[in-house]
Scaffold this active site. Structure first.
Site, PDB file in Angstrom:
ATOM      1  CD  GLU A 287      -3.313  -0.262   2.028  1.00 50.12           C
ATOM      2  OE1 GLU A 287      -4.450  -0.722   1.863  1.00 50.12           O
ATOM      3  OE2 GLU A 287      -3.005   0.444   3.000  1.00 50.12           O
ATOM      4  CG  HIS A 308       9.242 -29.448   0.332  1.00 52.07           C
ATOM      5  ND1 HIS A 308       9.811 -30.679   0.101  1.00 52.07           N
ATOM      6  CD2 HIS A 308       9.937 -28.911   1.377  1.00 52.07           C
ATOM      7  CE1 HIS A 308      10.790 -30.894   0.963  1.00 52.07           C
ATOM      8  NE2 HIS A 308      10.889 -29.830   1.750  1.00 52.07           N
ATOM      9  CE  LYS A 422     -12.633   0.414   0.601  1.00 50.46           C
ATOM     10  NZ  LYS A 422     -12.221   1.381   1.635  1.00 50.46           N
TER      11      LYS A 422
END
Length: 445
Positions: A287, A308, A422
């Site tokens: 951010e 792995h 949003k």
């Protein structure tokens, strides 16, 4: 004390080039101290550790004790910086299996408001049936969709199960001092409340009540956590010489690696308890720096587990990466490898060794292999997984982030891109006030 070693980057970049950042780092430090840089209204974190009073800590501890005495479970409702810092510290310091034990020393800490998963929220509310639970609601505005939705469910369930008067005792609000839906609710319901300072952004808020209260409820020493951060605030101060300042050196090294084509930083741990420290770190740097089409992409792995799965790509994939390894110097417990008469697994050569010694050799072997494979490595060493070390580590990353963002030339303290999803979501849900956006987005669909 936390130490930083950049020696394993110097086959890829030069020490001279790293040290050439000294003036830029000094300028960034001056901008932070004097408030002359971008985002200067969000610098409350900079000297937060050393400004925390004993009275404030006592208030937090008293509230935590009220929750501990009246709750077997506490749900922390928040998203992003409103929950990641607390979870990072709690997971790093907790017994990995404490929540499974019948007799618990502290309330079980659960999390909500960080997703919109119907199954998750249903299963949470089912689990809470019959529990004496409390809620810490963390939201500056009180209208962040994920958190507000979860709190609406939790508030009703807490009142239904425990009665309105007890609910008022075990619901705590951490919110804005004066405005917002969460503040209005807290005042109306007479919840105990703490303030999120206006000048501290969410991802820098772990040492405010946002992080300190849940950490105290979980049973950890917030005074030691703050003391560790205070020590690191001093160690990373603007008057500390560049070569001795770990935050300055980290900021300079990562920017020089970025300039040399290393666009991805992988934060590595060799202790599974640090998983959520990595999650917190990803938000902090993602951010703060990911804007204006710039910024290092923050990724993370848990080793040896991810050796792995991701190990192959890290070893031989595109050479656009570098690693920053968090190395924990000393384990908190002792466990030795037993001898086995049949030795079918071939591990008798390890008999008598501590498990951590095996882990440390895996860490060293991995570093050598990855450097040989073209991956520069930085190593951050912390003494142990305890409050002081974690407090110091969090402040170290915050200070380095502020410096690094200014070197990059962005505002490290805003997040304009977060709003885009949003607006689309509200338009798709036909939220009042979004009629024009709803019409436009339907046309696109």
């Amino acid at each position: 004390m936390i130490t930083l070693n950049i020696e394993k980057t110097l086959g890829f970049i030069s020490k001279e080039n790293v040290y050439a950042y000294e003036k830029q780092v000094q300028d960034a430090q001056e901008m932070l101290e004097n408030g002359t840089g971008l985002g200067n209204d969000f610098l409350g974190w900079l000297h937060l550790p050393s400004s925390i009073t004993q009275e404030h800590l006592a208030d937090l501890k008293a509230t935590a004790q009220t929750l501990r005495e009246n709750c077997d479970t506490v749900v922390v409702a928040g998203i992003g910086g409103s929950y990641l810092g607390a979870r990072a510290v709690i997971e790093a310091l907790s017994n990995s299996f404490a929540w499974l034990q019948e007799k618990k020393e502290s309330p079980v800490i659960l999390y909500a408001g960080h997703n919109i998963g119907e199954d998750y929220l249903y299963e949470l509310t089912e689990y809470l049936k019959g529990k004496n639970f409390g809620v810490i609601n963390i939201s500056k505005s009180g209208t962040t969709t994920e958190t507000a939705l979860a709190f609406r469910l939790l508030k009703k369930q807490c009142e239904d199960q425990r009665g309105k008067e007890m609910a008022k005792k075990v619901i705590v609000a951490i919110t804005d001092a004066k405005k917002g839906a969460a503040r209005v609710t807290a005042d109306k319901e007479s919840y105990k409340s703490f303030i999120i300072p206006d000048n501290v952004g969410g991802r820098f808020s772990v040492l405010t009540p946002v992080g300190l209260l849940p950490i105290a409820v979980a049973g950890f020493d917030i005074e030691k956590l703050v003391a560790g951060a205070v020590a690191m605030e001093k160690a990373c101060g603007k008057d500390v010489p560049f070569a001795e300042n770990p935050a300055a050196l980290y900021a300079a090294t990562r920017n020089e690696l970025y300039k040399s084509g290393k666009k991805i930083e992988i934060l590595v741990n060799f202790n599974p308890k640090l998983h959520y420290v990595s999650e917190w770190w990803k938000q902090l740097y993602g951010e703060s720096e990911g804007k204006e089409n710039k910024g290092i992409f923050p990724a993370s792995v848990d080793f040896t587990t991810d050796l792995h799965s991701m190990g192959q790509w890290i070893q031989e994939g595109e050479r656009s990466i570098y690693e920053t390894v968090i190395s924990v110097e000393k384990a908190n417990h002792s466990l030795q490898v037993p001898s086995d008469e049949e030795n079918l697994d071939g591990l008798n050569f390890l008999a008598g060794k501590h498990v951590d010694e095996v882990n440390k050799m895996a860490e060293l072997g991995t570093q050598l292999a990855h450097v040989d494979g073209g991956v520069p490595n930085l190593r951050l060493t912390i003494p142990a997984l305890n409050e002081e070390s974690i407090g110091g580590l969090l402040y170290f990353f915050e200070k380095a982030c502020g410096i690094s963002g200014y070197i990059l030339g962005v505002n490290p303290f805003n997040q304009p891109g977060v709003e885009a999803y949003k607006k689309n979501m509200f338009a798709l849900l036909n939220k009042p006030g979004y009629e024009a956006e709803s019409k436009a987005i339907q046309a696109r669909l």
